[in-house]
Design an enzyme around this catalytic site. Sequence first.
Site, PDB file in Angstrom:
ATOM      1  N   GLU A 105       0.819  -1.217   0.000  1.00  0.00           N
ATOM      2  CA  GLU A 105       0.000   0.000   0.000  1.00  0.00           C
ATOM      3  C   GLU A 105       0.854   1.268   0.000  1.00  0.00           C
ATOM      4  OE1 GLU A 105      -3.242   2.338   2.696  1.00  0.00           O
ATOM      5  OE2 GLU A 105      -2.478   0.439   3.415  1.00  0.00           O
ATOM      6  N   ASP A 106       1.962   1.250   0.757  1.00  0.00           N
ATOM      7  CA  ASP A 106       2.719   2.490   0.981  1.00  0.00           C
ATOM      8  C   ASP A 106       3.975   2.648   0.125  1.00  0.00           C
ATOM      9  OD1 ASP A 106       0.864   3.059   2.868  1.00  0.00           O
ATOM     10  OD2 ASP A 106       2.079   2.536   4.603  1.00  0.00           O
TER      11      ASP A 106
END
Length: 740
Positions: free
Chosen positions: A90-91
């Site tokens: 996600e990051d």
Amino acid sequence: MSELELEAENKAIAQEYKELLRISYQTLSSDDKKLIRKAFDVAVDAHKDQRRKSGEAYIFHPIAVAKIVASEIGLGATSIAAALMHDVVEDTEITVKDIENMFNPKIAKIVEGLTKIAKVKTEHDVSLQAENFRKMLLTLHEDVRVILIKIADRLHNMQTMDSMADYKQAKIASETLYIYAPLAHRLGLYNIKTQLEDLGLKYTEPKIYNEIVSKIKETKQEQDAYIKSISDVLTQSLQDENIDFIIKGRPKSIYSIRRKMRTQDVSFEEVYDKFALRIIYKSKPNDEKFLAWKIYSVVTDHYRPSPSRLRDWISSPKSTGYEALHITVMGPKGRWVEIQIRSERMDEIAEKGYAAHYKYKNADAEEHGLEIWLNQLKEALENQTTNAVDFVEDFKLNLYAKEIYIFTPKGDIKSLPKDATALDFAFAIHTDVGLKTRGTRVNGKLVPLNYVLSSGDQVEVITSPNQKPTLQWLDFVTTARAKTKIKNALNENAKKIAEDGKEILTRKLRHLKITLNESTTNELVNYFKLKTSLDLFYRVGIGAIDNQNLKDFAAQKSNTLVNFFKKTIKRSGTNVNSEQLNANVLSKNYDLLVFGKDEEKLDYKFANCCNPIAGDDVFGFVTINEGIKVHKKDCPNAISMQSNYAYRVIQAKWIDSSQEEFKAIIQIQGIDTMGLTNELTRVISNEMLVNIQSLSLNGNAGIFNGKITVVVPNNNVLKKLMDNIKKVDGVDKVIRLNKN
């Protein structure tokens, strides 16, 4: 950041990693440690430039989550590795494919599950929130470890929320109390559930939370002395019996004290059981039950038990896997005290839940309650067709429910949530049994389908191959499983009726020289103010749209002036789009408000304080001068009205008038013949599939008079039914009595 600070931070990260390996509940092999090390290195590198709001390096968060997964939940190397990398996709630039190539498909799948959850933004809109929860719950279908890691992630976020804005704290805490704490409870993670609930209270009701915390501190010394006085008495007696044990005093959670204060409307001082004693004993598997009752005997030699508060979860474990003997005894100073008796194995399962269950699982052992629940859940998830809000509400129904134990006719035990009905039991046996349920016997007596069961009831289900569920059944059940199955069956039935309706419509339009195509369907949907083609075909199928309605449509269609306006309306964009038109779902048009158990139509007015609209959850309130006022269930005045004037509150709900069923009484006369009752029943129930509520025939000198009460969807079905009854041999006259 200075070099010195950076060096100290790196040392702290290395220390946390060593701690992670040391506290693991499961024994890690050298391959396991290599896998975890590799995941740790990937996570450290991926998050190297990230910091949390508090200012600390981001990597501390995934390590903390992995520690909860390893120690408190007790999962193995695969889950620990996935927890370390749960925010990587996600990051950062790393993809799920990269993780699959670096590790294995299993870890990649878990990380992907966690990433999907994070990608759905949960704004204030409850339906978006519900969609997010639904996506998360659907991962249970594939791998329960996704949810377990997500619970660990949520616990660490709750532990580190101090640097967040107040409104964000309240939002995250509300989410936690709404779904994460009940999920942890249902998966047997009682310690984590308690922490989530206490932290949830801390941020949703900070003032009350702090008051309870300070009062617990004030009374701690007195409480410890009280626990010691009981513990000393029991210790001596248990040692005399050569039992190997430890006694722990356990304070009740802040959240449970708050709940008791609210539900019992008492102050902190008036909550009597603010702590429990736990006796944990060592035992061989075969002696566990014997020793538990032996300890029970020792305890009750000293303190008088309350018979109504004995809970034997050793003979019948909870479906979460929880096993223990709970007794409440009258302790010193006339105070009730709860004592929990558990073996070391039971204690481990109570603390670790899911993971400990598999540690002790026997290859040939009976299927465990938690597995049964997960299997039922998977089945419900596979079949779910409801909107996200309903889905999450239905799912929540079964998370916190207390359990009752019901016997089958053969003496097998089934566990059901408290307040489950006889029809819920039928669906718990098997979906096909539930759908074909004609009646139920409880303890040998015939009871209605909505009869509420109690622990110890023996239930027999009577089935019929011709039985079909009705819309009313949704009011007869409380379990999510039964509701889902009934909704699915009703949808399937509606689709079959719609298929027949389409054929009928094609035939009827042909007589009117109209071809049924997408354009005509669109015009018909608009003309009858419907939403989808399925709505149209269904209403033709049940006879709600009849020949006269279609003739009126044809006359309007041939009227050139109307056509001109219709084309203008089409150009202005009020036409139903093709996706909406062809939707494969029967839309609900909540246009009729009914009251009470008998769903009566009564005069009413809407209350100005909450301004309800069609489809809202509502109740009726009988006023002194203005008749029935309708309020929303979450109206600011609802609690006051329901607590002070309960006798003036009446049930109310919105229904779709096109799906409403009506009661009609038919009077028949004719010449008495053999087998008349059977023939009438065959025509009404078997051929027309109409429900008979009562049938009485009286014969006199070869002539009969009779009354039949039937339930029909509309007037057209009733007319057709009366025509068919007239054709029965011997019937001379058929009249409707209760015509309005």
